[in-house]
Write an enzyme that holds these catalytic residues in place. Structure first.
Site, short mmCIF file in Angstrom:
data_model
loop_
_atom_site.label_atom_id
_atom_site.label_comp_id
_atom_site.label_asym_id
_atom_site.label_seq_id
_atom_site.Cartn_x
_atom_site.Cartn_y
_atom_site.Cartn_z
N GLU A 94 -30.50 64.66 42.56
CA GLU A 94 -30.16 64.71 43.99
C GLU A 94 -30.41 66.08 44.62
O GLU A 94 -30.86 66.16 45.77
CB GLU A 94 -28.69 64.32 44.19
CG GLU A 94 -28.36 62.88 43.86
CD GLU A 94 -28.96 61.88 44.85
OE1 GLU A 94 -29.39 62.31 45.94
OE2 GLU A 94 -29.01 60.68 44.52
N SER A 365 10.37 15.77 50.80
CA SER A 365 11.81 15.83 50.52
C SER A 365 12.37 17.24 50.54
O SER A 365 13.60 17.42 50.55
CB SER A 365 12.09 15.19 49.15
OG SER A 365 11.80 13.81 49.18
#
Length: 692
Positions: A94, A365
Site C-alpha cells: 500500500e 386460548s
C-alpha cells in the site's frame, strides 16, 4: 555610449525589481504557508465517520449495536497486538515510503496529475496510507477536485497531530476487509477465527491484499483472485526486504484454514430490537435518520444483553433452521415495564419482519386468562365455579345468532371448576364464562391491560379469535404478574448527543392499578395449574425450577405460550408468515422455548413466590361440588378466593349429618392452616426440587 549605459541601468533596475518581487512573493508564500500550517495544526480534525455512528446500549451500559447503515463489525486493537508480518505486508503493497514521507507521495502525485490532465478528469490517484485514512475517516470516495483538496488538508493534519505508528494503527483499525469486517482484528477473527496477533505470513499476505477490492479479492467469493493477490503481496514484501523468496514460496503453498461461512458473524446483537428502537426514535421522538446514523448519539435502552442472549439461544435451539416456520419472543419486567429481551424472528438475515409487533396473529386460548380475570374481578366467577364441559350450542345477539365451539380432539370433561378449565384449556367452560359476563366487559379489561388492537365483542373472543401482537400479550400478562399494577412497555431510557448532553429522558411513569390485586393473584394461582399434572404446559414443567404461571394457545395457524414469573412476563409465538396451517409438532415448539428462556434468563435469580395481597383467603374445597370440604368429605383441595367470594355451603360427603360446633371450629383452624400453607408452599416446593 550614454544610450547603452542607460539601457544597461534600466535592465538592471528591472532585474532587481523582479528579484525583489520574487523575494516578496516568496516571503508572502512562506508566511502564508506558515499561517496555513499553524491553522491546520490549531484546527481540530472533524469527528471521524466511524466515531459518529450512534450506539445502542443495554440497561448496564454495554454496547448492543450501532446504527451505521452498513452495520460495521469493528474490534479496535493496539499496533503491538498486530502480527508484524501483517504490518509489513500492508506497507509493502500500500505505501512503501510511509515511514519517510510527510503524508504525500510527490512523485506518484506528479504522475497521477499528468494522467488526469491527459484524460481531462480524475481518473488516477496516488494515495498514501495517510491519505486513504483521511478519506475513510472524513470523506466520501467520489473523484472530485474539492474532495481531493479536503483530503490533502486532512492528510496534513493527521501527519501533524499523530505519530506514524498512531496513523498506522488507526489505518489498520479502519480499513475495510469485506463481509462487514472493518479493521484487522475483526477481519482476522472472521476469516481465520484468531486474533490479529496470531496471523502467520501466509494469512497476513492474504488479508493485506483484500482492501484493494474487498469483494473481488475475498477468498469466500473468488479464491483464485485472492491467491493471485496474495502472490503480489508476497512479491512486494520480497522487494522491500521483509522476506526471502523461499519464505514467499512457502507461504504461498501453505494450505489456509478459513473459518466456515456458516460460523461468520452476520448481524449485530438484537437486530430486531435495534430496528424497533430506530422506529421509536424517528417516528415518536422526531430524531432524523441522518442524526441516528451519524450523530454520535448514545441510546440507553431497557434491554438486558444477558437476557437477550438467553432468548436468542432458546429460539435457535427450539426452531428448525431449514423450515419456513417463524417465531417471536418478547419479555418484559412486570415491575418496571422494561423490555428485557426481543427476538422478532428466526433469522434476521433472511427475514427482517419483527413478528413481536405483528398484530395479525390469533392468540387462541392464551387469551382466556384475560377473560377469566374479568369474571373474577366482577365476582361473577370464582375458583370453585362449575360448568358442564359438553357439546353446547350458544345463542347470542338476542338469540338471532348461534355459536357451537368444540374442545380439542372432541374431549369433554363433564362437571369441572375454573382451575381444571384453565389447566385443560376447556373451550366450553370459556364460552360459558363470556356468555355470563358479556364480551364487552372482556374488551374493556383487555384495553385496561394495554391491548390496543381491535377486539370483536362476540362469544368466540373467549377463544382468542381477535388478532393481537406478542408485545401486547406480554404487556397484558405483566399486569397480572405485577398484582394488577400496569406500567406501559418502555424501551428507551435516555438519549445523549455526541457531547454527552441529555436530549431525551424517559418520563417517570408510576404504576397504575388497573386490576384488583386479589383478582390478579387468584388468577395467577389458577394459571400455575397449566404447568401441573393435567395442564397443557405440564410437559415443560420439569425445565422450570421456580414458581411460574402461564397459558398455552393454539389455532390452526398459530401456537403461543404466554407466561410469567415475578420478574419476567414473556410471550412466545410460532407460525408461518403466509398464514398456512401449522402441524401438531409445530404447535408444540412455543412452550419449550418459553421454558428454556425463562430458566436461563433467571439462572442467577433465586426463585421467588408471587406476593399474596390482602383480600385473599385460602380454604379447602371439594372439587366435585365447589363447596367447602366438611366432615366426611374425603376429596379436598386448598383453593384461593377473593375475600367474600369463597363458598359458604359445606360438603359432608356421604353423610347428611351437619358439622358439630367442634367440627366447624376444627375446619376454621384447618382453613387458617391452609392459608399459611398457601403462603409457604412454593418455598417448600423449591426446597423439595433442590433436594431432588
Amino acid at each position: 555610449m550614454n544610450k547603452l549605459n542607460a539601457k544597461t541601468r534600466k535592465r538592471g533596475f528591472r532585474v532587481r525589481a523582479l528579484f525583489k518581487n520574487l523575494a516578496i512573493l516568496t516571503a508572502l508564500g512562506l508566511i502564508a504557508s506558515a499561517a496555513i500550517l499553524v491553522y491546520l495544526y490549531a484546527t481540530s480534525l472533524p469527528l471521524a465517520e466511524s466515531d459518529r455512528n450512534s450506539r445502542l446500549l443495554d440497561s448496564k451500559g454495554e454496547v448492543i449495536a450501532t446504527f451505521s447503515a452498513g452495520g460495521k463489525d469493528s474490534i479496535p486493537v493496539q499496533l503491538q497486538n498486530i502480527a508484524p508480518d501483517l504490518v509489513n505486508a500492508t506497507l509493502a503493497v500500500e505505501d512503501r515510503k510511509f515511514r519517510d514521507h510527510l503524508g504525500f507521495d510527490i512523485q506518484g502525485m506528479g504522475r497521477a496529475v499528468l494522467v488526469n490532465i491527459q484524460h481531462m478528469r480524475m481518473s488516477q490517484g496516488a494515495s498514501t496510507l495517510t491519505q486513504q485514512l483521511a478519506r475513510n475517516l472524513y470523506l466520501s470516495h467520489e473523484k472530485t477536485w474539492t474532495r481531493k483538496a479536503k483530503e490533502a488538508m486532512y492528510t496534513a493534519q493527521l501527519e501533524m497531530k499523530y505519530t506514524k505508528d498512531e496513523i498506522l494503527q488507526m489505518y489498520l483499525n479502519e480499513i475495510y476487509y469485506g463481509h462487514g469486517a472493518y479493521g484487522i482484528e475483526a477481519a482476522a477473527q472472521m476469516y481465520f477465527g484468531k486474533s490479529a496477533k496470531q496471523l502467520d505470513l501466509a494469512e497476513s499476505a492474504m488479508l493485506a491484499g483484500i482492501p484493494k477490492g474487498p469483494t473481488y479479492y475475498s477468498p469466500y467469493n473468488h479464491m483464485k483472485n485472492a491467491k493471485d493477490r496474495q502472490r503480489i503481496v508476497l512479491k512486494a514484501m520480497i522487494e522491500t526486504g521483509n522476506i526471502t523468496q523461499k519464505q514467499a514460496d512457502t507461504a504461498y503453498e501453505e494450505l489456509l484454514h478459513f473459518k466456515p461461512e456458516s460460523e461468520r458473524k452476520t448481524v449485530e446483537s438484537a437486530p430486531y430490537f435495534r430496528d424497533y428502537i430506530r422506529n421509536i426514535a424517528v417516528k415518536e421522538l422526531g430524531i432524523s435518520e441522518a442524526m441516528l446514523d451519524h450523530g454520535g448519539l448514545n441510546i440507553y435502552t431497557t434491554l438486558d444483553l444477558r437476557v437477550q442472549k438467553a432468548a436468542e439461544q432458546a429460539v435457535a435451539q427450539g426452531m428448525d433452521a431449514k423450515s419456513e416456520l417463524e417465531t417471536a419472543l418478547v419479555s418484559i419486567d412486570p415491575r418496571t415495564g422494561y423490555i428485557k429481551a426481543m427476538v422478532g424472528g428466526k433469522n434476521y438475515r433472511t427475514n427482517q419482519i419483527n413478528h413481536v409487533l405483528a398484530t395479525t396473529r390469533q392468540p387462541g386460548s392464551a387469551f382466556k386468562p384475560i377473560m377469566y380475570l374479568t369474571a373474577l374481578e366482577s365476582k361473577q366467577l370464582t375458583s370453585a365455579s362449575i360448568f358442564n364441559s359438553q357439546p353446547t350450542l350458544f345463542h347470542y345477539d338476542n338469540d338471532r345468532k348461534t355459536y357451537k365451539p368444540g374442545n380439542f380432539g372432541d374431549k369433554y370433561l363433564g362437571e369441572i371448576d375454573l382451575r381444571q378449565a384453565i389447566a385443560a384449556s376447556d373451550n366450553i367452560y370459556a364460552v360459558n364464562t363470556i356468555m355470563k359476563i358479556g364480551p364487552e366487559k372482556v374488551v374493556s379489561m383487555a384495553q385496561n391491560l394495554g391491548i390496543t388492537s381491535k377486539l370483536n365483542p362476540v362469544p368466540s373472543l373467549a377463544l382468542g379469535t381477535s388478532p393481537v401482537s406478542p408485545l401486547e400479550m406480554a404487556s397484558a400478562f405483566s399486569v397480572i404478574a405485577a398484582g394488577g399494577q400496569r406500567t406501559p412497555p418502555i424501551a428507551i431510557l435516555q438519549i445523549t448527543d455526541a457531547a454527552g448532553r441529555v436530549i431525551y429522558e424517559s418520563p417517570q411513569t408510576k404504576a397504575e392499578t388497573v386490576v384488583e390485586p386479589a383478582a390478579a393473584y387468584v388468577l395467577t394461582r389458577l394459571m400455575e395449574s397449566v404447568f401441573e399434572n393435567g395442564g397443557t404446559g405440564n410437559r415443560v414443567s420439569a425445565a422450570i425450577k421456580r414458581p411460574v404461571a402461564g397459558k398455552t394457545g393454539t389455532t390452526n395457524t398459530d401456537a403461543w405460550m404466554v407466561g410469567f414469573t415475578p420478574e419476567l412476563s414473556t410471550a412466545v409465538w410460532v407460525g408461518y408468515d403466509q398464514g398456512k396451517a401449522i402441524s401438531t409438532s409445530d404447535g408444540r415448539r412455543a412452550a419449550p422455548i418459553f421454558a428454556q428462556f425463562t430458566e436461563q434468563a433467571l439462572a442467577s435469580v433465586p426463585p421467588k413466590i408471587f406476593s399474596v395481597p390482602d383480600q385473599v383467603v385460602s380454604v379447602y374445597i371439594n372439587p366435585e361440588t365447589g363447596k367447602l370440604a366438611g366432615n366426611g368429605c374425603e376429596d379436598k383441595r386448598l383453593e384461593v378466593f377473593i375475600e367474600g367470594t369463597e363458598p359458604t355451603e359445606v360438603c359432608y360427603g356421604n353423610t347428611e349429618v351437619e358439622d358439630s360446633p367442634q367440627d366447624k371450629k376444627a375446619r376454621e383452624v384447618q382453613n387458617q392452616k391452609g392459608i399459611q400453607e398457601q403462603k409457604h408452599s412454593w418455598w417448600r416446593d423449591f426446597k423439595r426440587w433442590w433436594v431432588e
